[in-house]
Design a protein around this motif. Structure first.
Motif, PDB file in Angstrom:
ATOM      1  N   UNK A 198       0.835  -1.213   0.000  1.00 54.38           N
ATOM      2  CA  UNK A 198       0.000   0.000   0.000  1.00 54.38           C
ATOM      3  C   UNK A 198       0.869   1.262   0.000  1.00 54.38           C
ATOM      4  N   UNK A 199       1.917   1.249   0.809  1.00 47.35           N
ATOM      5  CA  UNK A 199       2.668   2.482   1.059  1.00 47.35           C
ATOM      6  C   UNK A 199       3.880   2.697   0.163  1.00 47.35           C
ATOM      7  N   UNK A 200       4.470   1.635  -0.373  1.00 41.24           N
ATOM      8  CA  UNK A 200       5.727   1.781  -1.125  1.00 41.24           C
ATOM      9  C   UNK A 200       6.920   1.629  -0.194  1.00 41.24           C
ATOM     10  N   UNK A 201       8.095   1.736  -0.767  1.00 40.94           N
ATOM     11  CA  UNK A 201       9.296   1.403   0.012  1.00 40.94           C
ATOM     12  C   UNK A 201       9.808   2.532   0.896  1.00 40.94           C
ATOM     13  N   UNK A 202      10.085   3.704   0.280  1.00 40.23           N
ATOM     14  CA  UNK A 202      10.688   4.783   1.081  1.00 40.23           C
ATOM     15  C   UNK A 202       9.594   5.734   1.563  1.00 40.23           C
ATOM     16  N   UNK A 203       9.350   5.720   2.858  1.00 41.23           N
ATOM     17  CA  UNK A 203       8.276   6.570   3.389  1.00 41.23           C
ATOM     18  C   UNK A 203       8.769   7.436   4.543  1.00 41.23           C
ATOM     19  N   UNK A 204       8.193   8.587   4.588  1.00 38.25           N
ATOM     20  CA  UNK A 204       8.519   9.571   5.603  1.00 38.25           C
ATOM     21  C   UNK A 204       7.251   9.831   6.437  1.00 38.25           C
TER      22      UNK A 204
END
Ligand code: SF4
Length: 1025
Positions: A198-204
């Motif tokens: 859902x979110x992807x790999x690199x998240x802040x």
């Protein structure tokens, strides 16, 4: 991108590295290969963060490859088939190469790839690191970031809560009762999809909040989900160092690589996170809270409300406590005993207090029957009570507060008993070992001062109680480091732009650091000038020691130095004092003697305030003066160890020279400083304890603070600046040895001020000729600047600000459009947004509201004859819009089977309806405008524009909540907004409005039908448009 071979590891680096960058990566990889700790200093501007990320992630990739190979070979062996497609020889070759690069033997049974934990001081700094990561070849690694509910919660009620502990308990209660929609929705979504997908790999943090708001899922619990498969996890120091927070967030340390970036204050952070001060008011408040809760429960038992049948009936509504009145009474007895035991300790009046060894704390608690054997029961009970009290948003649990006193007691017990007793180990040995890092201090409370500091909620007899403050101070940062080591971490890498003197740093940490580096700068000789000045222009010796710092002759001489330096330094000049009192007295003297005015002939002066809340405005004002071509720059005067010296960036023209006016020793009479020195002297030479003496530590603290302040000026490879050390003591060889390694070779010692001034002038002349013109400077303190080395470290969420402005901060955090609160939305911009919004509008109610907003703006302009904006264009726009609206005509045809039209709407009727809607919108806008302040109204209009553009209903609700829920008299303005909300958002808005204000909106299910679709439906049923 160049592929570098560093210690056998292929590092994908975005450009050709400088030698110091290769050295840095070499050291990082050495730590990882050898499983040893490292302390690495590399000046700001040398690309430290990039090197750290690329080297550690490249090593991790090698480790992944090795693990994969191990797995394949093991499986092949099990199957007895030899590794697929790989000859034994090539396997051996690959394995050897991987063994070489990872430092781990091939063929082992450990398939786990070490995870990387990357800690920095603030989320703002971590955001910059994640942005940096996104720009590297390693931007597909799996990232997670740990944040608090304060940053991540999007629940409208919970995020409004000011107190973080209460927020935690409110959230937990909602999660347990499954009453948080966002949590439940995440739970539902997880059934069909992985959080990582859902979110992807690199998240802040921002990515998480944005996703959560858009998809109505809880970002906080989403972040926790992402942690499980992350290659690298980012978190602020306190999440890593504090055992209870670590446990709460499920941070796994076993086998991990731990990186502390910006580690220059790590010793203090380690010590502070393991220390506490228990004020007499805290204990008294806790006792009063538990008493009131017990009384309340007894009353409820007696009354019909809490009859047995109600306890058995969960639908009765009241949340049942998870503890009994007996639990409360036992807890109260324990707290009263503790209070009495503290009262019995004799602390002489008018003394600086008394000090006891760390073991005293365990002895004291044992007298109140708080011991290792029952501490879990006590802490669990406290947790349950605080949860119960805070879950009730009105605080009715105690009628006093939301368990603040009990919360404090819970926290301190968790600190005292933070380390569990290892199975089979002796209790006394365990306690003695822990207590060795501590001292207990008792001091009489200054009642006069305390009364001033009282919060409104503590306005009770409890808070007014006099007594003693019980402090449990940790003096060994090694306590936290050893705790990390005890959890089986692979290695620790500490790094910062300013760590020197390294000896003090490593000795304090109490764990070995075999790998060390003090990197040079990437700048050239002509980019830095360093001088120690022994005397001022009049020949007075410049010495800011205890005896001379308040001498008028010294203060005048220093002032005359600054007058001259202000004259010859281009653009920004920074001046650092050792402390606030020294700075304030000196500036007072300058004002009295006209020196201040003489300095201001050259540059306007800005002075760091003790109050943190004003720093942003002050900095923005300073930057604007620096960038004003009609001025000759500005001066910023601040103190070492202050916010400015520890975190702000003065690159390029913002800071061309830094003046240090003295050695900032810690306050000698502060009991904490005295005890720290005593502690070090006691421990020095003891077996297994390598450390500085108290005196050495004291001196090195001053050097570290100076180095931190010096580091403000040269921030990147094309920057240049002068470092001017205006105290005769800086010429001492020992003082020079304590400067950062890149500064030492440049130090010039001057006896005569005139000669030094001449050299400063020559330096600036040369540097200005040789160095390229700086890029357009930063104009404001903002979290959205780009580039890793140009960012001030003022936190985005405004933690430094006073608590009174928290609600606005919370909104700013989640509403990007509000981040630049300082910028006013120009009428032009508003109009432009309005016009484009009008063109794409699909809802007449939206048009009406915007028209009304526009009208309102127009009226304001009409009242302002000096406004450069003609109202003509605006009128014609509104007119055109109305014309368009009046042209809309729905002609209703009778269906064959029907005898009368369902709806009849003529041009006039349409126009009338539209105008009446506009009028009501206008009156609404007028009311909003008359209710709100100018800034709040701007916030309101900006939120409307944003809603029009993004259709993000939650963002507009957040703003409305901020503006209209603090006062019940404004609640109706929230509810009235309902009519302007898009059809698809009506239901959600209605629910939120009820939750936040208790008011109904007039919601009807048919309101949610889009009018256009309704028309289409009507047309389908034989009605033509
Ligand atoms: S579950 Fe998430 S959104 Fe709900 S209250 Fe807790 S932190 Fe906030």
């Amino acid at each position: 991108m160049p592929l570098l071979d560093i210690r056998g590891v292929n590092v994908n680096f975005p450009f050709d590295p400088y030698p110091c960058q290769v050295d840095y990566m070499n050291k990082v990889i050495e730590c990882l290969q050898k499983d040893v700790n490292g302390v690495l200093e590399s000046p700001t501007g040398t690309g430290k963060t990039l090197c750290l990320l690329c080297s550690s992630l490249a090593w991790q990739e090698s480790r992944k490859a090795q693990t994969e190979l191990n797995k394949q070979v093991s499986v092949s062996h099990l199957l007895g088939s030899g590794a697929d497609n790989l000859s034994a020889k090539s396997i051996e070759g690959i394995a050897k190469s991987l063994e070489n690069s990872t430092g781990t033997s091939w063929g082992g049974s450990d398939f786990a790839v070490p995870k990387i934990i990357y800690a920095s001081r603030t989320h703002s700094q971590l955001s910059q690191v994640i942005q940096e990561l996104k720009r590297t070849a390693y931007n597909s690694v799996k990232v997670s970031v740990i944040g608090s509910r304060d940053q991540l919660c999007i629940h409208e009620q919970v995020k409004k809560e000011q107190n973080n502990t209460n927020k935690v308990h409110m959230c937990r209660a909602k999660v347990n009762a499954r009453t948080c929609y966002y949590y439940n929705h995440l739970d539902d979504l997880k059934k069909n999809s992985e959080p990582r997908v859902m979110m992807g790999n690199v998240v802040d943090i921002e990515d998480l909040v944005g996703y959560g708001q858009k998809n109505k899922v809880c970002p906080y619990y989403m972040a926790r989900e992402l942690k499980s498969d992350a290659d690298i996890t980012f978190m602020p120091y306190n999440y890593l160092l504090d055992p209870k927070t670590r446990k709460a967030h499920g941070v796994e340390l076993q086998g991990s690589v731990v990186i502390f970036d910006e580690a220059h204050n790590l010793e203090k952070i380690c010590e502070d996170s393991s220390s506490f001060d228990l004020k007499p008011g805290d204990l008294a408040t806790a006792i009063e809270e538990v008493t009131r809760l017990a009384e309340k429960m007894l009353e409820m038992y007696k009354s019909e409300q809490m009859s047995e049948s109600q306890f058995d009936d969960p639908s009765a509504g009241a949340e049942l406590p998870d503890f009994t009145v007996d639990d409360l009474l036992r807890l109260k007895a324990t707290l009263v005993d503790l209070e009495e035991e503290i009262d019995k300790i004799d602390v002489p009046y008018n003394s600086k207090g008394i000090t006891k060894p760390g073991m005293f704390m365990y002895e004291l608690l044992a007298k109140a029957n708080i011991v290792y054997g029952n501490k879990n029961i006590i802490v669990d009970t406290l947790d349950k009570i605080v949860s119960y009290v805070t879950a009730d948003a009105s605080g009715a649990g105690t009628g006093l507060s939301k368990g603040a006193g009990l919360s404090k007691i819970t926290d301190i017990l968790k600190i005292i008993f933070s380390q569990d007793l290892a199975p089979g180990s002796s209790l006394i040995e365990h306690q003695e070992k822990t207590a060795r890092s501590y001292k207990v201090h008792l001091q009489r409370e200054d009642i006069g001062k305390k009364k001033k500091q009282m919060d409104l909620w503590t306005n009770s007899s409890a808070a007014e109680k006099s007594g003693k403050t019980l402090s449990y101070w940790c003096f060994s940062p090694g306590h936290s480091m050893n705790d990390l080591k005890a959890h089986g971490i692979k290695c620790i890498v500490l790094t910062s732009g300013t760590l020197s003197p390294l000896s003090s740093f490593t000795a304090e940490m109490q764990v070995p650091f075999p790998v060390q580096l003090e990197n040079p700068h990437v700048i050239q000789k002509h980019q830095v000038w360093v001088g120690t000045m022994r005397k001022g222009p009049d020949g007075t010796v410049l010495n800011s020691n205890f005896e001379t710092r308040f001498n008028p002759s010294y203060q005048s001489s220093l002032g005359n130095c600054i007058v001259n330096l202000a004259r010859v330094t281009p653009n920004g000049l920074l001046i650092f004092y050792p402390s606030y009192p020294v700075m304030e007295k000196c500036l007072e003297h300058w004002k009295e003697t006209n020196i201040w005015t003489r300095i201001e002939q050259y540059k306007q002066i800005f002075v760091e305030s003790r109050s943190k809340g004003v720093l942003n405005d002050l900095m923005n004002d300073f930057y604007s003066k620096i960038n004003d071509p009609s001025l000759n720059g500005a001066i910023f005067i601040a103190v070492c160890r202050g916010k400015v010296s520890e975190g702000l960036d003065f690159s390029d023209i913002n800071g061309r020279a830094v003046v240090i006016t003295g050695l900032p020793y810690p306050p000698y009479l502060d009991p904490k400083v005295v005890l720290k020195m005593q502690y070090l002297d006691e421990m020095k030479g003891k077996q297994g304890f390598q450390s500085l003496s108290g005196k050495e530590w004291y001196k090195q603290q001053a050097s570290r603070a100076v180095n931190q302040a010096i580091g403000r000026v040269i921030r990147h490879k094309e920057d240049f600046g002068a470092i001017i050390l205006c105290d005769t003591r800086f010429a001492n060889p020992d003082a020079v040895r304590q400067l950062p390694v890149w500064v030492r070779p440049h130090v010039n010692k001057y006896d005569a001020f005139g000669l030094a001034l001449k050299d400063v002038m020559v330096f600036f002349k040369t540097a200005e000729k040789m160095m390229p013109a700086p890029k357009p400077p930063k104009r404001s303190v903002s979290s959205s600047s780009h580039g890793a080395y140009f960012m001030p470290t003022i936190t985005r969420s405004g933690h430094a600000g006073p608590s009174g402005i928290q609600p606005a901060h919370a909104v700013m955090q989640h509403v990007p459009s509000l981040k630049h609160r300082g910028e006013s939305v120009s009428n032009d911009k508003l109009r432009e947004q309005y016009q484009s919004a009008g063109r794409s509008a699909s809802s007449s109610s939206q048009k009406s509201l915007f028209s009304a907003l526009d009208h309102s703006e127009k009226h304001q302009e009409e009242r302002l004859p000096t406004s450069p904006l003609p109202s003509l264009q605006q009128s014609s726009t509104s007119g055109a819009l109305r014309k368009q609206q009046s042209k809309k005509k729905i002609v209703i045809k009778k269906r064959a089977s029907e005898s009368a039209p369902i709806i009849q709407e003529s041009t006039e009727v349409s126009s009338k309806v539209s105008m009446s809607h506009l009028n009501s919108a206008e009156s609404y806008i007028a009311e909003v405008k008359s209710t709100l302040s100018g800034d709040s109204y701007k916030m309101f209009s900006r939120a409307l524009v944003e809603y029009k553009k993004t259709e993000d209903i939650d963002k507009v609700i957040e703003v409305l909540a901020t503006l209209f829920t603090d006062d019940t008299a404004k609640h109706h303005l929230f509810a009235k907004f309902y009519r302007f909300v898009r059809a698809k958002h009506k239901e959600h808005f209605h629910i939120m409005c009820q939750e936040l204000t208790g008011l109904a909106t007039g919601y009807k299910a048919e309101d949610t039908v889009n009018k256009k679709r309704l028309q289409d439906n009507i047309a389908c049923h034989g009605i033509i448009d």
